[in-house]
Enzyme design. Structure first.
Site, PDB file in Angstrom:
ATOM      1  N   ARG A 644      15.076  55.682  12.986  1.00  0.00           N
ATOM      2  CA  ARG A 644      14.767  55.614  14.416  1.00  0.00           C
ATOM      3  C   ARG A 644      14.482  54.165  14.812  1.00  0.00           C
ATOM      4  NH1 ARG A 644       9.636  58.797  17.114  1.00  0.00           N
ATOM      5  NH2 ARG A 644      10.507  59.114  19.202  1.00  0.00           N
ATOM      6  N   ILE A 645      15.164  53.671  15.805  1.00  0.00           N
ATOM      7  CA  ILE A 645      14.959  52.304  16.275  1.00  0.00           C
ATOM      8  C   ILE A 645      13.917  52.327  17.388  1.00  0.00           C
ATOM      9  CG2 ILE A 645      16.048  50.262  17.254  1.00  0.00           C
ATOM     10  CD1 ILE A 645      16.943  50.981  14.393  1.00  0.00           C
ATOM     11  N   ASN A 647      12.564  49.770  19.119  1.00  0.00           N
ATOM     12  CA  ASN A 647      12.903  48.890  20.234  1.00  0.00           C
ATOM     13  C   ASN A 647      14.256  48.249  19.956  1.00  0.00           C
ATOM     14  OD1 ASN A 647      13.189  46.661  22.018  1.00  0.00           O
ATOM     15  ND2 ASN A 647      10.977  46.467  22.222  1.00  0.00           N
ATOM     16  N   PRO A 648      15.322  48.721  20.584  1.00  0.00           N
ATOM     17  CA  PRO A 648      16.647  48.161  20.308  1.00  0.00           C
ATOM     18  C   PRO A 648      16.762  46.672  20.607  1.00  0.00           C
ATOM     19  CG  PRO A 648      16.803  50.220  21.546  1.00  0.00           C
ATOM     20  CD  PRO A 648      15.364  49.838  21.533  1.00  0.00           C
ATOM     21  N   GLN A 654      16.312  40.872  15.568  1.00  0.00           N
ATOM     22  CA  GLN A 654      16.077  40.701  14.135  1.00  0.00           C
ATOM     23  C   GLN A 654      17.376  40.645  13.351  1.00  0.00           C
ATOM     24  OE1 GLN A 654      13.056  40.170  12.237  1.00  0.00           O
ATOM     25  NE2 GLN A 654      12.903  39.464  14.341  1.00  0.00           N
ATOM     26  N   GLY A 718      12.603  49.655   8.487  1.00  0.00           N
ATOM     27  CA  GLY A 718      12.545  48.268   8.927  1.00  0.00           C
ATOM     28  C   GLY A 718      13.918  47.640   9.050  1.00  0.00           C
ATOM     29  N   VAL A 719      14.016  46.583   9.872  1.00  0.00           N
ATOM     30  CA  VAL A 719      15.302  45.908  10.077  1.00  0.00           C
ATOM     31  C   VAL A 719      15.232  44.406   9.798  1.00  0.00           C
ATOM     32  CG1 VAL A 719      16.114  47.597  11.748  1.00  0.00           C
ATOM     33  CG2 VAL A 719      14.842  45.604  12.557  1.00  0.00           C
ATOM     34  N   GLY A 720      14.084  43.897   9.361  1.00  0.00           N
ATOM     35  CA  GLY A 720      13.965  42.455   9.155  1.00  0.00           C
ATOM     36  C   GLY A 720      14.870  41.919   8.070  1.00  0.00           C
ATOM     37  N   GLU A 721      15.031  42.681   6.978  1.00  0.00           N
ATOM     38  CA  GLU A 721      15.794  42.204   5.828  1.00  0.00           C
ATOM     39  C   GLU A 721      17.266  42.611   5.847  1.00  0.00           C
ATOM     40  OE1 GLU A 721      12.216  40.684   3.845  1.00  0.00           O
ATOM     41  OE2 GLU A 721      12.516  42.403   5.133  1.00  0.00           O
TER      42      GLU A 721
END
Length: 758
Positions: A644-645, A647-648, A654, A718-721
């Site tokens: 689930r994202i 905040n797109p 990111q 998470g989407v940072g990496e």
């Protein structure tokens, strides 16, 4: 089957803040200069420190002469190993939360030199300029010893590390007979890949400002990804009571690993402040940023064997990385290869080589950005030998279970990433032969790669205070290194209680707040976000209870699951006319505020029986000047499956930032070490190349729909990496498609391409 708790539904309107592209709530402060960083706090008596760095890579100090520096008016003190105080920390193995196995480096411990640019003295003066000038007058004599900084020359001296730090998983045991299967395979790839060391170079250089108050307490402003980690470190090292120190880090000008451990400027600033009983600031110069914190140089071998239909029969992945002599810094480099594709015969091996360097440090997607790159290039080479589309080869060996463990993935929409990414990019129009696409003098290449990263979750706590005015304050001692933590936590809290974004404030970056781990590993939304949801759920339950107590309440007798929260109101789901505002509920019950604290834990049973991961597919177009060999990334499509994202908008930011970093890793970033001196020579922005605006093309990010009710209470990963993983490989594969030249030595610079073209 095992029973897994489902995600508790958000009892809000479908148009609540979750999933909406909300602009950063801290954005105005940042663009107006109202956001203050570690080196921007002050008190009237603030002194300034400047670190003197070692001129040799190994040996010992034989003499330090500080007389000339101390003779300058305004110079207060010069700290060295000869006059530093005796601290328990020097005799015990105090560590921080992210320390690898071994003996952590201690500044000013003794006369021994372990690596170039090691801090050997600290000059304290009334101004920064004076401290910097006085540092040049500190005369140091050394007795140099032979040093080794060349990984390639010393790779034979590598050793196998154990389970050396939290999060490190040694490679799984071999399965099948990979050596024989490789020999028997009709189609083979056996290649070596090298990755240069990359250094952390955030815009905000590392700094610490220690404010010494009249009552003896200290407020420490530090560039860190974990205020509580630094707080524990400070109290242990200097023997201070927890109540005597408060660490603050509300804004961080980039980190992605460099702020996981307390860096030496924190120790130096604390040393001066506690000894001199006054406020002190110590800030590193840009060259001194090369005295710690780098992605280690790595040499890898990947051998793939396949049947003629593309089915993998053998996979061998070996890696050797550098580490320091005093600590065993380890990364998960090869394990991804055993997880990424279905193969019955696999051997993975990972070793370290000790060198006279400072201990490496996590850098965005540590291990995966390096290891997956080698694997995905080898897969591209195998596809070429098979005469098969690289995307088809990956689909041919696709797996819904983790071959390393045999466990199913909690969710895996990588197929959808391949499909949607390829469609958006126009992959079907690719001409398969190298050098078959051009535009004038430019050779055009299309390349792709898959990516993977862990979907982790730790423990965290959060506090919520709801006032009678309907305003909510939520807090947790996490960090925001530019990822949008302020914003997404505000969204989660606002969504649970149906409040407008403007009525919610989220506080972080303060060691006195509820417990949270260091921000890193793409686990902050999962970890802290789950705690924020949990504490707001408690506030919500209290409001429902209060609303039902009044005899005249339109909500009396209504169960909590039948009440939704929207627009600052409690509303009966099936009768929207029956509602009460949050402020009316609290005033009617005589409640001035509701205060709750909650802790969120991972779903341990689910995690024991499933593999949790984010996945991606990245497609890249490059243009290579046939005469000059210059390389330009002209187009990128990155398809991400990350649950689930929340905040797109911030999530897309990111991924875009990670792709830019991947361009740097693939084409530009490289520390040049003069092994005669044992030191990095290009230690500034003029010579250490990073991508700039002209290097960055249109980056198209798409998020694939992925539902996961096991990963955490939010269903979010998470989407940072994940955004960087696979990007260097896709670039390398595109360059080969454009030119027919295969470069396995990163970064891929024009001289390496020209050598192949000629």
């Amino acid at each position: 089957m095992i029973a897994i708790p489902s995600i508790p539904g958000f009892l809000t309107e479908p148009n609540g803040p979750i999933g909406k592209p909300v602009s950063r709530v801290d954005g105005r402060k940042k663009v107006t200069g109202d956001a203050h960083y570690a080196a921007e706090f002050s008190l009237p008596d603030l002194a300034h420190g400047y670190i003197v760095s070692s001129a040799i890579a190994r040996g010992r100090i034989t003499r330090i002469d500080t007389a000339a520096a101390l003779a300058l008016p305004g110079v207060i003190h010069v700290f060295t190993h000869e006059n530093r105080p005796s601290l328990a920390w020097f005799d015990r193995k105090w560590k921080d939360d992210d320390a690898p196995k071994g003996a952590p480096f201690r500044p000013l411990y003794d006369a021994e030199i372990h690596h170039a640019l090691q801090p050997v003295a600290l000059v304290i003066a009334e101004s920064f300029e004076l401290a910097r000038y006085a540092a040049r007058l500190v005369h140091i004599e050394y007795e140099a010893a032979p040093h080794q900084t060349d990984l390639r020359a010393n790779r034979a001296d590598s050793f196998t590390p154990g389970k050396d730090k939290g999060g490190f998983q040694p490679p799984p045991k071999p399965r099948g007979d990979s050596e024989q299967a490789f020999l028997d395979s009709p189609v083979k790839v056996d290649a070596e890949f090298t990755q240069a060391a990359e250094y952390h170079n955030p815009m905000e250089m590392h700094a610490t400002t220690v404010l010494h108050h009249d009552d003896g307490t200290l407020t420490v402003h530090d560039k860190t990804q974990g205020a509580q980690n630094c707080h524990t470190y400070i109290c242990n090292v200097f023997g201070l009571a927890k109540s005597a120190v408060r660490v603050m880090s509300p804004f961080v000008g980039g980190a992605f690993g460099s702020g996981l451990r307390p860096q030496h400027q924190l120790f130096m600033a604390m040393l001066a402040a506690t000894q001199l009983k006054r406020s002190v600031r110590v800030e590193l110069s840009r060259p001194q940023m090369f005295s710690f914190g780098h992605r280690p140089e790595t040499i890898q071998r990947v051998a793939l064997g396949a049947d003629r239909d593309g089915t993998l029969r053998a996979l061998i992945h070996e890696a050797v990385q550098e580490s320091s002599r005093n600590e065993n810094y380890v990364e998960i480099v090869v394990n991804w290869s055993g997880q990424q594709y279905k193969c019955d015969n696999v051997r993975l091996d990972y070793t370290l080589t000790r060198l006279d360097v400072h201990t490496p440090l996590d850098q965005r997607a540590p291990g995966a950005a390096t290891g997956v790159t080698a694997l995905e290039i080898a897969m591209d080479e195998l596809a070429g030998k098979l005469g098969m589309d690289p995307l088809e080869l990956r689909l041919r060996n696709y797996t819904e279970t983790d071959p390393n463990t045999g466990n199913p993935f909690s969710s895996k929409e990588l197929r959808a990433c391949f499909q949607q990414g390829a469609e958006r990019f126009g992959w079907a129009k690719r001409s398969p032969a190298p050098r078959s696409m051009r535009d004038g003098r430019e050779l055009i290449g299309w390349g792709m790669a898959a990516g993977v990263w862990d979907a982790m979750q730790g423990q965290a706590a959060a506090k919520a205070v709801l006032g009678v005015d309907g305003k909510l304050v939520v807090s947790s001692a996490t960090a925001d290194i530019g990822t949008g933590t302020y914003t997404v936590m505000t969204q989660i809290a606002a969504d649970v209680l149906g409040l407008p974004i403007g009525e919610v404030t989220f506080c972080l970056g303060d060691s006195s707040l509820p417990t949270a781990p260091i921000e890193g590993g793409s686990w902050t939304v999962s970890t802290v976000g789950s705690a924020v949801k949990a504490v707001c759920d408690r506030v919500r339950s209290q409001l429902v209870t209060l609303a039902g107590k009044r005899d005249d309440s339109p909500l009396k007798g209504v169960a909590e699951e039948d009440i939704l929260f929207a627009d600052g109101h409690l509303i009966v789901r099936n009768d929207r006319a029956r509602r009460l505002s949050i402020t009316d509920v609290m005033r009617g019950s005589g409640t001035l505020s509701i205060e709750e604290e909650a802790r969120a834990l991972p779903y341990l049973l689910a995690r024991a029986r499933h593999t949790f991961a984010t996945h991606s597919a990245v497609f890249v177009e490059v243009r290579v000047d046939e005469d000059l060999g210059t390389i330009r990334v002209s187009r990128v499509v990155s398809a991400i499956a990350a649950g689930r994202i929340i905040n797109p908008k911030t999530a897309r930011s990111q991924i875009q930032g990670a792709v830019v970093w991947g361009i740097g890793m693939g084409l530009e970033e490289e520390a040049f070490t003069d092994h005669r001196l044992g030191r990095v020579m290009n230690h500034d922005y003029a010579e250490y190349h990073v991508p700039v605006n002209a290097d960055v093309p249109d980056i198209d990010v798409l998020f694939v729909e992925e539902h996961d009710d096991m990963v955490n209470a939010l269903g979010a990963k998470g989407v940072g990496e994940i955004g960087i993983v696979g990007v260097p490989a896709a670039i390398a594969n595109a360059i080969h498609h454009a030119t027919g030249v295969r470069v396995r030595d990163f970064p891929i610079t024009l001289d390496k391409v020209l050598a192949g073209l000629r």
